[in-house]
Design a protein around this motif. Structure first.
Motif, short mmCIF file in Angstrom:
data_model
loop_
_atom_site.label_atom_id
_atom_site.label_comp_id
_atom_site.label_asym_id
_atom_site.label_seq_id
_atom_site.Cartn_x
_atom_site.Cartn_y
_atom_site.Cartn_z
N GLU A 205 -10.83 -8.24 -0.80
CA GLU A 205 -10.98 -6.81 -0.51
C GLU A 205 -11.67 -6.58 0.83
OE1 GLU A 205 -12.62 -2.76 -2.75
OE2 GLU A 205 -13.05 -4.74 -3.57
N ILE B 200 -6.25 -0.44 -2.93
CA ILE B 200 -6.34 -1.72 -2.24
C ILE B 200 -6.97 -2.78 -3.14
CG2 ILE B 200 -8.58 -1.28 -1.14
CD1 ILE B 200 -7.34 -2.67 1.38
N SER C 10 -7.07 5.23 6.36
CA SER C 10 -7.78 4.32 5.46
C SER C 10 -6.78 3.84 4.41
CB SER C 10 -8.96 5.02 4.79
OG SER C 10 -8.51 6.06 3.94
N ALA C 11 -7.20 2.89 3.60
CA ALA C 11 -6.31 2.37 2.55
C ALA C 11 -5.91 3.49 1.59
CB ALA C 11 -7.00 1.23 1.80
N LEU D 128 -7.61 -3.46 8.40
CA LEU D 128 -7.07 -2.11 8.64
C LEU D 128 -7.69 -1.41 9.85
CD1 LEU D 128 -6.57 -0.70 5.03
CD2 LEU D 128 -4.81 -1.27 6.70
N LYS E 229 -10.09 -4.68 4.19
CA LYS E 229 -10.74 -3.52 4.78
C LYS E 229 -11.19 -3.78 6.21
CE LYS E 229 -12.22 -1.36 0.46
NZ LYS E 229 -13.36 -0.92 -0.38
N LEU F 131 0.82 -1.20 0.00
CA LEU F 131 0.00 0.00 0.00
C LEU F 131 0.86 1.26 0.00
CD1 LEU F 131 -2.86 -0.92 2.53
CD2 LEU F 131 -3.15 -0.40 0.09
#
Length: 283
Positions: free
Chosen positions: A172, A56, A192-193, A179, A176, A49
């Motif tokens: 995905e 992402i 956030s991503a 994180l 999410k 990332l």
């Protein structure tokens, strides 16, 4: 044209934030029971990332899904601003079935980063865009640092991954979900991503990367979108500013103690010709 949402870059992941996230990801794997995920996936996700700037979904892939857009002027593709958007807030429903601004399209499935998508010799990784609307996937390439590349190579050898296997066995939704657990532990709720993507771009700009190279790295179609990050190249801007306003004069004025006339003396210590002539005709 640059998106208005991109202009708010007051928060982004710094290099120090990345180091904290990478450490927390390793600790998370050591104590958390892993199900489908392989050990080493989460630290690698954090590194990818930050060091690639990829989205992402480009790293872990995304499933086939139906998406909708409201292209009514002034809505900026946000259905929440459209008066005809269904009250049930269903992404697939519009009150006016014949609305010329309402669009439905299918986002194609793509796999994320596979073993064969990595060129270890050239330090390149092929990633796939987030809104793939064509039948054929089109890749772009991002550059990766050697340290992350070595970790990927160890990861492949450890789990005997084949060319068609994904590097990260995370989808995905799993990424999410992971994180928020880490950011809550580090007390960084704003992360956030996509903040990693902003952090990558700003870090590259501050270290001297040119805007065209950064555009290719991020995959922006419009250079104006990438140019937003130039505001963070503070050191370069200060150097240019000082060059303009703090330029040293090429000559200096010296006053003759005898006659009181002022002469311009250049860097080579020669008196300016015009001042010589003025001095001659004055007397």
């Amino acid at each position: 044209m640059a998106k208005p949402a991109m202009k708010n870059l007051s928060t982004y992941v710094t290099y120090e934030d990345f180091l904290a996230f990478e450490k927390a990801a390793k600790e998370f794997e050591e104590r958390a029971p892993l199900k489908r995920s392989r050990k080493g996936n989460y630290p690698l996700l954090i590194r990818l990332l930050f060091f690639t700037g990829a989205r992402i979904a480009e790293i872990v892939g995304t499933p086939r899904r139906i998406l909708t857009q409201c292209l009514s002027p002034g809505n900026n593709k946000r259905k929440g601003r459209c008066q005809k958007w269904c009250i049930e807030r269903s992404d697939r429903v519009c009150i006016d079935s014949n609305c010329e601004h309402f669009r439905i399209y299918i986002q194609k499935y793509h796999h994320g980063i596979r073993v064969k998508d990595i060129s270890f010799r050239d330090r390149l990784i092929a990633v796939y865009g987030k809104s793939v609307k064509s039948d054929e996937l089109k890749a772009r390439t991002v550059i990766i640092d050697q340290t992350t590349l070595d970790l990927i190579k160890e990861h492949i050898e450890k789990y005997s991954l084949k060319p068609d296997d994904k590097i990260l066995n995370i989808n995905e939704n799993g990424a999410k979900t992971f994180l928020p657990k880490i950011r809550d532990k580090l007390n960084l709720p704003w992360v956030s991503a996509h903040k990693f993507r902003h952090g990558h771009a700003i870090y590259c700009i501050q270290k001297g990367m040119d805007i065209r190279t950064l555009q290719l790295q991020l995959g922006h179609e419009d250079l104006a979108t990438t140019a937003i990050y130039l505001q963070f190249a503070v050191d370069d801007r200060i150097k240019v500013y000082d060059k303009v306003f703090n330029a040293k004069p090429t000559d200096a004025k010296i006053q003759c103690p005898g006659c009181g006339f002022s002469f311009k003396v250049k860097k080579n210590k020669e008196i300016d010709f015009e001042d010589r002539m003025n001095g001659i005709f004055k007397y």
